[in-house]
Design a protein around this motif. Structure first.
Motif, PDB file in Angstrom:
ATOM      1  N   GLY A  81       2.362   3.133  11.582  1.00  0.00           N
ATOM      2  CA  GLY A  81       3.371   3.589  12.527  1.00  0.00           C
ATOM      3  C   GLY A  81       4.157   2.443  13.117  1.00  0.00           C
ATOM      4  O   GLY A  81       3.718   1.285  13.100  1.00  0.00           O
ATOM      5  N   ILE A  82       5.350   2.777  13.633  1.00  0.00           N
ATOM      6  CA  ILE A  82       6.235   1.798  14.264  1.00  0.00           C
ATOM      7  C   ILE A  82       6.613   2.352  15.635  1.00  0.00           C
ATOM      8  O   ILE A  82       7.279   3.393  15.728  1.00  0.00           O
ATOM      9  CB  ILE A  82       7.505   1.553  13.435  1.00  0.00           C
ATOM     10  N   ALA A  83       6.191   1.695  16.695  1.00  0.00           N
ATOM     11  CA  ALA A  83       6.487   2.159  18.049  1.00  0.00           C
ATOM     12  C   ALA A  83       7.849   1.633  18.492  1.00  0.00           C
ATOM     13  O   ALA A  83       8.116   0.427  18.434  1.00  0.00           O
ATOM     14  CB  ALA A  83       5.410   1.685  19.014  1.00  0.00           C
ATOM     15  N   VAL A  84       8.707   2.539  18.932  1.00  0.00           N
ATOM     16  CA  VAL A  84      10.046   2.183  19.402  1.00  0.00           C
ATOM     17  C   VAL A  84      10.343   2.958  20.676  1.00  0.00           C
ATOM     18  O   VAL A  84       9.696   3.951  20.996  1.00  0.00           O
ATOM     19  CB  VAL A  84      11.126   2.498  18.337  1.00  0.00           C
ATOM     20  N   ARG A  85      11.359   2.517  21.404  1.00  0.00           N
ATOM     21  CA  ARG A  85      11.767   3.223  22.621  1.00  0.00           C
ATOM     22  C   ARG A  85      12.687   4.394  22.299  1.00  0.00           C
ATOM     23  O   ARG A  85      12.661   5.414  22.973  1.00  0.00           O
ATOM     24  CB  ARG A  85      12.467   2.246  23.565  1.00  0.00           C
ATOM     25  N   ASP A  86      13.530   4.217  21.271  1.00  0.00           N
ATOM     26  CA  ASP A  86      14.538   5.223  20.928  1.00  0.00           C
ATOM     27  C   ASP A  86      14.413   5.574  19.451  1.00  0.00           C
ATOM     28  O   ASP A  86      14.685   4.730  18.587  1.00  0.00           O
ATOM     29  CB  ASP A  86      15.937   4.681  21.243  1.00  0.00           C
ATOM     30  N   LEU A  87      14.005   6.781  19.162  1.00  0.00           N
ATOM     31  CA  LEU A  87      13.818   7.196  17.769  1.00  0.00           C
ATOM     32  C   LEU A  87      15.128   7.243  16.996  1.00  0.00           C
ATOM     33  O   LEU A  87      15.131   7.151  15.758  1.00  0.00           O
ATOM     34  CB  LEU A  87      13.146   8.569  17.719  1.00  0.00           C
ATOM     35  N   GLU A  88      16.250   7.384  17.678  1.00  0.00           N
ATOM     36  CA  GLU A  88      17.533   7.549  17.002  1.00  0.00           C
ATOM     37  C   GLU A  88      18.327   6.261  16.879  1.00  0.00           C
ATOM     38  O   GLU A  88      19.416   6.265  16.304  1.00  0.00           O
ATOM     39  CB  GLU A  88      18.381   8.592  17.755  1.00  0.00           C
ATOM     40  N   ALA A  89      17.843   5.177  17.418  1.00  0.00           N
ATOM     41  CA  ALA A  89      18.594   3.916  17.377  1.00  0.00           C
ATOM     42  C   ALA A  89      18.761   3.439  15.938  1.00  0.00           C
ATOM     43  O   ALA A  89      17.868   3.632  15.099  1.00  0.00           O
ATOM     44  CB  ALA A  89      17.872   2.853  18.196  1.00  0.00           C
ATOM     45  N   PRO A  90      19.904   2.805  15.608  1.00  0.00           N
ATOM     46  CA  PRO A  90      20.115   2.281  14.250  1.00  0.00           C
ATOM     47  C   PRO A  90      19.158   1.127  13.949  1.00  0.00           C
ATOM     48  O   PRO A  90      18.800   0.357  14.851  1.00  0.00           O
ATOM     49  CB  PRO A  90      21.576   1.807  14.277  1.00  0.00           C
ATOM     50  N   ARG A  91      18.733   1.008  12.707  1.00  0.00           N
ATOM     51  CA  ARG A  91      17.794  -0.039  12.294  1.00  0.00           C
ATOM     52  C   ARG A  91      18.451  -0.944  11.252  1.00  0.00           C
ATOM     53  O   ARG A  91      19.370  -0.539  10.545  1.00  0.00           O
ATOM     54  CB  ARG A  91      16.519   0.570  11.687  1.00  0.00           C
ATOM     55  N   ASP A  92      17.911  -2.170  11.144  1.00  0.00           N
ATOM     56  CA  ASP A  92      18.452  -3.124  10.178  1.00  0.00           C
ATOM     57  C   ASP A  92      17.956  -2.860   8.762  1.00  0.00           C
ATOM     58  O   ASP A  92      18.430  -3.467   7.822  1.00  0.00           O
ATOM     59  CB  ASP A  92      18.066  -4.551  10.578  1.00  0.00           C
ATOM     60  N   ALA A  93      16.987  -1.986   8.606  1.00  0.00           N
ATOM     61  CA  ALA A  93      16.468  -1.674   7.272  1.00  0.00           C
ATOM     62  C   ALA A  93      16.212  -0.173   7.187  1.00  0.00           C
ATOM     63  O   ALA A  93      15.932   0.478   8.187  1.00  0.00           O
ATOM     64  CB  ALA A  93      15.172  -2.445   7.011  1.00  0.00           C
ATOM     65  N   GLN A  94      16.332   0.365   5.985  1.00  0.00           N
ATOM     66  CA  GLN A  94      16.057   1.783   5.758  1.00  0.00           C
ATOM     67  C   GLN A  94      14.548   1.981   5.680  1.00  0.00           C
ATOM     68  O   GLN A  94      13.896   1.533   4.738  1.00  0.00           O
ATOM     69  CB  GLN A  94      16.727   2.239   4.452  1.00  0.00           C
ATOM     70  N   LEU A  95      13.989   2.658   6.673  1.00  0.00           N
ATOM     71  CA  LEU A  95      12.550   2.845   6.755  1.00  0.00           C
ATOM     72  C   LEU A  95      12.236   4.324   6.880  1.00  0.00           C
ATOM     73  O   LEU A  95      13.040   5.092   7.428  1.00  0.00           O
ATOM     74  CB  LEU A  95      11.994   2.092   7.974  1.00  0.00           C
ATOM     75  N   PRO A  96      11.071   4.743   6.376  1.00  0.00           N
ATOM     76  CA  PRO A  96      10.704   6.164   6.462  1.00  0.00           C
ATOM     77  C   PRO A  96      10.694   6.653   7.912  1.00  0.00           C
ATOM     78  O   PRO A  96      10.025   6.069   8.773  1.00  0.00           O
ATOM     79  CB  PRO A  96       9.295   6.198   5.853  1.00  0.00           C
ATOM     80  N   ARG A  97      11.404   7.706   8.171  1.00  0.00           N
ATOM     81  CA  ARG A  97      11.551   8.222   9.525  1.00  0.00           C
ATOM     82  C   ARG A  97      10.211   8.649  10.130  1.00  0.00           C
ATOM     83  O   ARG A  97       9.993   8.527  11.342  1.00  0.00           O
ATOM     84  CB  ARG A  97      12.531   9.410   9.505  1.00  0.00           C
ATOM     85  N   GLU A  98       9.283   9.111   9.280  1.00  0.00           N
ATOM     86  CA  GLU A  98       8.010   9.613   9.794  1.00  0.00           C
ATOM     87  C   GLU A  98       7.118   8.507  10.375  1.00  0.00           C
ATOM     88  O   GLU A  98       6.126   8.796  11.058  1.00  0.00           O
ATOM     89  CB  GLU A  98       7.243  10.353   8.698  1.00  0.00           C
ATOM     90  N   LEU A  99       7.471   7.246  10.126  1.00  0.00           N
ATOM     91  CA  LEU A  99       6.677   6.152  10.675  1.00  0.00           C
ATOM     92  C   LEU A  99       6.952   5.918  12.159  1.00  0.00           C
ATOM     93  O   LEU A  99       6.124   5.343  12.870  1.00  0.00           O
ATOM     94  CB  LEU A  99       6.954   4.853   9.909  1.00  0.00           C
ATOM     95  N   PHE A 100       8.087   6.354  12.646  1.00  0.00           N
ATOM     96  CA  PHE A 100       8.491   6.022  14.010  1.00  0.00           C
ATOM     97  C   PHE A 100       7.821   6.922  15.043  1.00  0.00           C
ATOM     98  O   PHE A 100       7.654   8.132  14.836  1.00  0.00           O
ATOM     99  CB  PHE A 100      10.006   6.094  14.146  1.00  0.00           C
ATOM    100  N   THR A 101       7.461   6.301  16.166  1.00  0.00           N
ATOM    101  CA  THR A 101       6.840   7.038  17.267  1.00  0.00           C
ATOM    102  C   THR A 101       7.185   6.349  18.578  1.00  0.00           C
ATOM    103  O   THR A 101       7.480   5.148  18.602  1.00  0.00           O
ATOM    104  CB  THR A 101       5.310   7.095  17.106  1.00  0.00           C
ATOM    105  N   THR A 102       7.130   7.091  19.657  1.00  0.00           N
ATOM    106  CA  THR A 102       7.299   6.506  20.989  1.00  0.00           C
ATOM    107  C   THR A 102       5.962   6.324  21.694  1.00  0.00           C
ATOM    108  O   THR A 102       5.914   5.794  22.805  1.00  0.00           O
ATOM    109  CB  THR A 102       8.211   7.399  21.853  1.00  0.00           C
ATOM    110  N   ASP A 103       4.883   6.747  21.040  1.00  0.00           N
ATOM    111  CA  ASP A 103       3.538   6.638  21.637  1.00  0.00           C
ATOM    112  C   ASP A 103       2.851   5.370  21.138  1.00  0.00           C
ATOM    113  O   ASP A 103       1.994   5.403  20.242  1.00  0.00           O
ATOM    114  CB  ASP A 103       2.711   7.881  21.287  1.00  0.00           C
ATOM    115  N   ALA A 104       3.232   4.240  21.731  1.00  0.00           N
ATOM    116  CA  ALA A 104       2.686   2.958  21.291  1.00  0.00           C
ATOM    117  C   ALA A 104       1.191   2.856  21.564  1.00  0.00           C
ATOM    118  O   ALA A 104       0.435   2.302  20.749  1.00  0.00           O
ATOM    119  CB  ALA A 104       3.426   1.823  21.986  1.00  0.00           C
TER     120      ALA A 104
END
Length: 473
Positions: A52-75
């Protein structure tokens, strides 16, 4: 909670990797973990599964194309299930709490957070030591350059006496632009921002705080003592003018923002210990006299033949002086997502190998307490720019004042400035001022600072235009 100390992980098993933050560096770390998974597994003996990848904003643009299912706000939930936690969020909180949570749950931690390490590194090191896990931070200093592991491991049997580093790519780019093109500070800063070398708010870089945090980390490893940001004297480059850079260039120097950590005698300390007199607190083993460590960051004049003078653009370099190894220099990309990701992945592989092979984690090598010395303990040279009255006897008065403060002048350059007056045929007869550029011999910081204060009081001084330190002479 997992058992601390991490027992040997069976070869070929999976290690869960949690990534905190997905900015410029984090996105490249995630890309490499996914793209190079087979190669990383071959090097570590375990599959590194990015869970998983913890971020503050799930919709923010990223510098690389990464699988969306990896993102979470629950660090916090991500950290509690991980074997390795990569913290690239930056800042003090919530990064500090998340790292401590990771350590408490037996995870190894890889971070590039120099601000946190400089502010509260000792707490993190102690917790990691107690838990038997590895805390690694190669990416916290000088981007892709492998510098912390060589200091900690390769030079562990040596005695480092001095470290000089260009550890902030933004300021090096700005000063290099001013030197090579004659640009003013603000114009060079704008160009750095346009190219992505400087943030919209560059204050931490140009003010010296970023380099100071890195200097504290370098000093801690080099001298086996915990130094924090509060132990670092730092100044930025905002007062460096195009005229300073041009005058330095004419005299054979280049101006760099240097991070310097060095062993120095403790001012006023007693003589070396005898059999009947105990050693002064802070004496370094084998040094023969009590010593401390000065850690500082400031604009510095370097002779153009010095190796660090040839570091251009946004590159970084660290120059080390050691008792047995002599002089060493480490040079390379000091910033950038892909370059810094290289340092992060190096730490990840090291942590994974320790989990596979077993054994305690490696954090730091502090072995005692060496006193931190203030800037007044430093012996250095000064470059002083003065605008003075153009009249007889001025140079003699200034030279006498320097002598009274036991500061010797090495070189002095004088330029006469006389404005053209309309209708006047004799420009040399017009009133003007003299510009003096003075380089001193080495003296104590206290003596040099007192000299500058006294010079300012002379009635023939129009203004002190610049005061910079000189190294490498």
């Amino acid at each position: 909670m997992q058992e601390t100390g991490h027992p040997r992980a069976p070869k070929g098993k999976t290690l869960k990797v949690a990534l905190l933050g997905c900015g410029n560096v984090g996105s490249q770390v995630a890309r490499i973990l996914l793209q190079d998974a087979p190669a990383l597994a071959a090097r570590t003996g375990a599959t590194l599964a990015l869970t998983g990848i913890a971020v503050r904003d799930l919709e923010a643009p990223r510098d690389a194309q990464l699988p969306r299912e990896l993102f979470t706000t629950d660090a916090a939930a991500l950290v509690r299930e991980a074997d390795i936690v990569i913290e690239l969020m930056g800042g003090i909180e919530p990064a500090r709490t998340l790292i401590l949570t990771a350590i408490e749950h037996g995870a190894c931690v890889v971070t590039g957070n120099k601000a946190l390490l400089a502010a509260d590194g000792p707490t993190l090191y102690e917790k990691a030591d107690a838990a038997g896990v590895q805390l690694s931070y190669e990416a916290a200093v000088a981007g892709a350059i492998p510098i912390l592991r060589p200091i900690r491991d390769s030079l562990a049997g040596d005695r480092i006496s001095r470290v000089l580093g260009i550890v902030n790519g933004t300021t090096n780019f700005i000063l290099d632009q001013m030197d090579s093109t004659g640009a003013q500070f603000q114009d060079a800063l704008a160009e750095a921002q346009r190219l992505g070398y400087a943030e919209a708010d560059p204050s931490a870089d140009v003010g010296g705080a970023d380099a100071a945090a890195k200097a504290a980390i370098l000093a801690s490893l080099s001298f086996h003592t915990r130094f924090a940001l509060e132990n670092v004297h730092y100044e930025g480059i905002t007062s460096v003018s195009a005229a300073d850079v041009a005058a330095a260039k004419e005299a054979g120097y280049v101006i760099k923002l240097l991070a310097i950590a060095e062993k120095l005698p403790i001012p006023g300390a007693s003589a070396p210990a005898t059999e009947t007199e105990p050693a002064v607190s802070g004496a370094l083993a084998g040094s023969g006299s009590p010593e401390g460590v000065s850690v500082r960051v400031h604009p510095t004049l370097l002779p153009r033949e010095h190796p660090l003078a040839a570091v251009h653009g946004a590159f970084n370099a660290v120059f080390i002086e050691a008792e047995s190894a002599g002089e060493l220099m480490f040079y390379g990309q000091g910033a950038g997502g892909t370059a810094t990701a290289s340092a992060v992945l190096g730490d990840v592989v090291s942590a994974a190998r320790r989990l596979v092979l077993g054994g305690p984690g490696r954090t730091e090598t502090t072995t005692g307490h060496v006193p931190a010395l203030g800037i007044e303990a430093v012996t250095t040279s000064y470059y002083i720019g003065l605008e003075v009255a153009d009249q007889p006897g001025v140079l003699a008065r200034i030279a006498q004042l320097f002598a009274e403060h036991q500061v010797s002048i090495e070189t002095i350059r004088q330029t006469i400035h006389r404005p053209a007056v309309p209708g006047s045929a004799d420009r040399d007869a017009q009133p003007g001022f003299a510009e003096l550029r003075i380089v001193t011999h080495r003296a104590s910081e206290a003596s040099l600072a007192a000299t500058v204060r006294a010079v300012k009081e002379l009635d023939v001084i129009h203004r002190v235009s610049s005061v910079l330190r000189v190294e490498g002479i």
